[in-house]
Design a protein around this motif. Structure first.
Motif, PDB file in Angstrom:
ATOM      1  N   GLY A 159       0.839  -1.197   0.000  1.00  0.00           N
ATOM      2  CA  GLY A 159       0.000   0.000   0.000  1.00  0.00           C
ATOM      3  C   GLY A 159       0.865   1.233   0.000  1.00  0.00           C
ATOM      4  N   PRO A 160       0.486   2.222  -0.766  1.00  0.00           N
ATOM      5  CA  PRO A 160       1.312   3.420  -0.837  1.00  0.00           C
ATOM      6  C   PRO A 160       1.434   4.115   0.502  1.00  0.00           C
ATOM      7  CG  PRO A 160      -0.782   3.738  -2.008  1.00  0.00           C
ATOM      8  CD  PRO A 160      -0.701   2.306  -1.620  1.00  0.00           C
ATOM      9  N   ILE A 165      13.876  16.227  -3.357  1.00  0.00           N
ATOM     10  CA  ILE A 165      13.033  16.910  -4.350  1.00  0.00           C
ATOM     11  C   ILE A 165      12.453  15.880  -5.328  1.00  0.00           C
ATOM     12  CG2 ILE A 165      13.082  18.505  -6.303  1.00  0.00           C
ATOM     13  CD1 ILE A 165      14.965  20.255  -4.703  1.00  0.00           C
ATOM     14  N   THR A 166      13.293  14.934  -5.755  1.00  0.00           N
ATOM     15  CA  THR A 166      12.803  13.894  -6.673  1.00  0.00           C
ATOM     16  C   THR A 166      11.714  13.065  -5.998  1.00  0.00           C
ATOM     17  OG1 THR A 166      15.079  13.787  -7.432  1.00  0.00           O
ATOM     18  CG2 THR A 166      13.575  12.099  -8.264  1.00  0.00           C
ATOM     19  N   ALA A 167      11.987  12.647  -4.748  1.00  0.00           N
ATOM     20  CA  ALA A 167      11.026  11.779  -4.047  1.00  0.00           C
ATOM     21  C   ALA A 167       9.712  12.515  -3.786  1.00  0.00           C
ATOM     22  CB  ALA A 167      11.635  11.296  -2.739  1.00  0.00           C
ATOM     23  N   TYR A 189       3.243   8.436  -5.195  1.00  0.00           N
ATOM     24  CA  TYR A 189       2.810   7.902  -3.903  1.00  0.00           C
ATOM     25  C   TYR A 189       2.914   8.941  -2.797  1.00  0.00           C
ATOM     26  CZ  TYR A 189       7.819   7.057  -3.520  1.00  0.00           C
ATOM     27  OH  TYR A 189       9.168   7.212  -3.515  1.00  0.00           O
ATOM     28  N   VAL A 190       3.864   9.882  -2.958  1.00  0.00           N
ATOM     29  CA  VAL A 190       3.976  10.940  -1.951  1.00  0.00           C
ATOM     30  C   VAL A 190       2.804  11.912  -2.090  1.00  0.00           C
ATOM     31  CG1 VAL A 190       5.401  12.813  -1.098  1.00  0.00           C
ATOM     32  CG2 VAL A 190       6.455  10.700  -1.840  1.00  0.00           C
ATOM     33  N   GLN A 191       2.470  12.226  -3.352  1.00  0.00           N
ATOM     34  CA  GLN A 191       1.304  13.078  -3.587  1.00  0.00           C
ATOM     35  C   GLN A 191       0.054  12.413  -3.021  1.00  0.00           C
ATOM     36  OE1 GLN A 191       1.534  16.027  -4.954  1.00  0.00           O
ATOM     37  NE2 GLN A 191       3.701  15.900  -5.503  1.00  0.00           N
ATOM     38  N   ALA A 240      -1.730  12.973   5.118  1.00  0.00           N
ATOM     39  CA  ALA A 240      -0.592  12.661   5.981  1.00  0.00           C
ATOM     40  C   ALA A 240       0.092  13.950   6.430  1.00  0.00           C
ATOM     41  CB  ALA A 240       0.406  11.792   5.228  1.00  0.00           C
ATOM     42  N   GLY A 241       0.501  13.986   7.689  1.00  0.00           N
ATOM     43  CA  GLY A 241       1.187  15.164   8.209  1.00  0.00           C
ATOM     44  C   GLY A 241       2.632  15.179   7.766  1.00  0.00           C
ATOM     45  N   THR A 242       3.279  16.325   7.996  1.00  0.00           N
ATOM     46  CA  THR A 242       4.656  16.487   7.538  1.00  0.00           C
ATOM     47  C   THR A 242       5.620  15.448   8.108  1.00  0.00           C
ATOM     48  OG1 THR A 242       4.253  18.822   7.238  1.00  0.00           O
ATOM     49  CG2 THR A 242       6.542  18.139   7.402  1.00  0.00           C
ATOM     50  N   PRO A 243       5.625  15.191   9.438  1.00  0.00           N
ATOM     51  CA  PRO A 243       6.586  14.222   9.961  1.00  0.00           C
ATOM     52  C   PRO A 243       6.385  12.838   9.350  1.00  0.00           C
ATOM     53  CG  PRO A 243       5.485  15.391  11.749  1.00  0.00           C
ATOM     54  CD  PRO A 243       4.784  15.780  10.504  1.00  0.00           C
ATOM     55  N   ARG A 244       5.123  12.454   9.169  1.00  0.00           N
ATOM     56  CA  ARG A 244       4.841  11.134   8.619  1.00  0.00           C
ATOM     57  C   ARG A 244       5.317  11.046   7.173  1.00  0.00           C
ATOM     58  NH1 ARG A 244       1.792   6.668   9.486  1.00  0.00           N
ATOM     59  NH2 ARG A 244       1.244   5.612   7.555  1.00  0.00           N
TER      60      ARG A 244
END
Lengths: 314, 307
Positions: free
Chosen positions: A24-25, A200-202, A207-209, A216-220
């Protein structure tokens, strides 16, 4: 922002339950799932690479003799007898004696400790600072990026050797601690630049988007999604840099500004042997060989890890 | 393009100030230049106070820095503590180091790119493995070890080259020191070129160029090389600073009276104006090289267009 974080806790298990067979992403790289993760894939590649084994065995050996040098020699590196000054190899003293009449073999064995300690500590410290600065600059972008990148440029503008000579000669240090601190302070921008571009690439990956869209919060986001995927290039650069740091420490010690006696260091021994190379080349060749072999081991490991982690050249 | 150049120049200003200030702080705040002038003896307090006053060492650090920078922009780098103006030392030292760096740079570019191209075009073959092993060895052996070994074997035993450089620093004497100085960078250039070539040779535009029936020389020389050398040029730009800094080791081994030699003397004698002056110039060279590299990007890579 409680209303922002609440859906994350609810969304994550759902996402994992809904897409059971695939990773799962929102769940990060799943080691149990069928498609291998980046790390599993890299590990499989490493195990097939003979260079990895050669370098790993060498490095393990170096670490062991750094911790327990008395395993290989019972002679003390400080037990010197001027009567033996510059004598060549003989029974019981396979590498001969140096100008002070110390056993070159014992000094070569004991010298590993300084090099390995400086190399590993500098790399860890530079990687921590570099990941922090580079990661934050890449993740937040904009104003943060400009500020952190310029700070990095300031330190990047001073070549490590040059800055090391200036700084160490002024503070007249010579302990492992000062050398490590200085090389890490001047070395981190190199790692920060790599970390920044990797983040920047990641950050732009789907999946990050998706994770962000799920709330999802910033730390997560940073810890679960971006860090595992941006870490690979950092590890590659850091491993290769480790070899360079060892070589740099020896160069600084050779110039007389790095480690100082009574610390046993290959750089110091090479420096004092260099003037005698015409009469007693063995004094130079053994510490120089040990130093080169150590640097070689770490650079080979870095190469092997890069080949395994960088899918471009497959 | 013009706006980009201006923006990059403006960005360089804080970096230049930060870097020079950092060096200034390292030398002036952490060391004690007056105590250094007296060596192991304890200075007479009255004399020390007078020297302190005359060198503005009692002013706050930022004020000292501003005074120093104002001097630099008027071509005044201060006076070394033995009375020689630092600018005079620079005039005698820089030509030698520039010569050495240029020789090393030429060797690095020609041999490094050459080896990289040969290895990249024949990836996985014998030549490729040979180049990889060779570069690995060169990177692993520190410069000062290669320096002494080459000086001993090539210079003393075989007598092919002079083991030390004479006062007038002739070009042919600089070949051996140049090889030593270029060594590690050369290996990095070769590896970078090889990776880049091996990556680009499988790209679509190379296949197109080959399919059009272009001769191989043109495909490799124009299409492949131009695209593959972009990362190499970045490295070469940043490496100029490293070469000039690395010259300190090479100059010491081969007894060349250049920047490294003066810098080393300055450090040994804790001669702050010498150290700060020389390092400042080296940093400026490094920053300028980086700027030129960034601008060269636009010329080499038509995909990058600076607004």
């Amino acid at each position: 922002m409680p209303e922002m974080t609440e859906p994350v806790a609810a969304a994550a298990p759902q996402g994992a339950a809904g897409t059971d067979p695939q990773p799962g992403p929102a769940n990060g790289p799943d080691k149990q799932a069928k498609p291998r993760s980046l790390w599993g894939d890299a590990w499989r590649d490493l195990r097939r690479n003979p260079i990895f084994y050669i370098s790993a065995v060498l490095i393990l050996f170096l670490i062991v003799i750094s911790l327990w040098p008395s395993l290989l020699t019972s002679t003390s590196p400080y037990a010197c007898d001027l009567a033996h000054s510059k004598q060549g190899p003989s029974a019981g003293h396979p590498f001969g004696f140096n100008t002070q009449g110390c056993d070159v073999y014992a000094r070569t064995v004991y010298g590993a400790r300084a090099s390995v300690t400086v190399g590993i500590c500098t790399t860890v410290l530079a990687a921590v600072i570099g990941c922090l600065f580079g990661g934050l600059a890449g993740f937040f972008g904009g104003w943060w990026d400009s500020l952190l990148s310029r700070i990095g440029d300031i330190f990047f503008g001073i070549p490590i050797l040059l800055g090391g000579i200036v700084f160490l000669s002024v503070i007249r240090g010579g302990s492992v601690f000062t050398v490590v601190l200085l090389m890490a302070i001047l070395g981190w921008p190199q790692i920060a630049r790599i970390a920044r571009s990797a983040v920047i690439t990641a950050k732009q990956q789907d999946y990050v988007q998706a994770a962000r869209a799920l709330g999802a919060g910033t730390p997560r986001m940073l810890l679960r999604h971006i860090a595992p995927n941006a870490l690979a290039p950092v590890i590659v650069v850091a491993t290769i840099a480790l070899g360079t740091y060892i070589s740099l420490e020896a160069t600084l010690s050779f110039l007389g500004v790095g480690l100082k006696p009574p610390t046993v260091s290959w750089g110091i021994d090479i420096s004092s042997a260099a003037t005698e190379i015409r009469n007693a080349p063995h004094m130079l060749l053994y510490p120089a060989g040990a130093l080169s072999l150590t640097v070689l081991a770490f650079i080979m490991l870095g190469d092997a890890v890069r080949d395994a982690l960088d899918p471009k050249l497959r | 393009m013009g706006r980009y150049v201006i923006r990059r120049l403006l960005q360089m200003v804080p970096v230049f100030i930060g870097t020079t200030f950092l060096i200034f702080v390292m030398v002036y705040a952490l060391g004690d230049p007056v105590a250094a002038m007296f060596g192991d003896r304890t200075p007479d307090p009255a004399t020390a106070a007078q020297i302190r006053e005359s060198l503005h060492l009692n002013d706050p650090l930022w004020s000292q820095y501003l005074q120093y920078m104002a001097g630099i922009f008027q071509g005044d780098f201060g006076t070394a503590f033995n009375g020689t103006p630092v600018a005079e030392l620079m005039g005698s030292a820089f030509p030698n180091t520039v010569k050495l760096t240029l020789v090393a740079f030429a060797i690095e570019v020609v041999v490094g790119v050459g080896l990289g191209v040969v290895a990249g075009l024949r990836r996985g073959r014998f030549v490729d493995t040979g180049v990889l092993v060779f570069t690995l060895l060169v990177i692993s052996i520190p410069t000062f070890v290669t320096g002494y070994l080459l000086q001993y074997f090539v210079g003393v035993k075989l007598g092919w080259a002079a083991p030390a450089v004479s006062v007038d620093v002739r070009l042919d004497e600089l070949i051996l020191p140049g090889i030593v100085l270029a060594g590690v960078s050369l290996a990095y250039v070769a590896r970078l070129t090889r990776t880049s070539i091996a990556e680009n040779i499988r790209s679509d535009y190379i296949r197109t160029a080959t399919a059009k029936g272009l001769p191989r020389r043109r495909v490799v020389g124009v299409h492949l090389l131009r695209n593959s050398l972009i990362p190499v040029i970045t490295f070469l730009g940043t490496d100029i600073g490293a070469l000039m800094g690395g010259a300190i080791v090479t100059e010491r081994i081969f007894n060349i009276q250049g920047v490294g030699y003066q810098l080393y003397q300055g450090i040994l004698r804790q001669n702050s104006p010498t150290v700060v002056g020389f390092v400042t110039i080296l940093v400026v060279v490094f920053l300028a090289a980086n700027l030129i590299v960034d601008l060269l990007y636009a010329v080499l890579d038509p995909r990058i267009r600076y607004a």
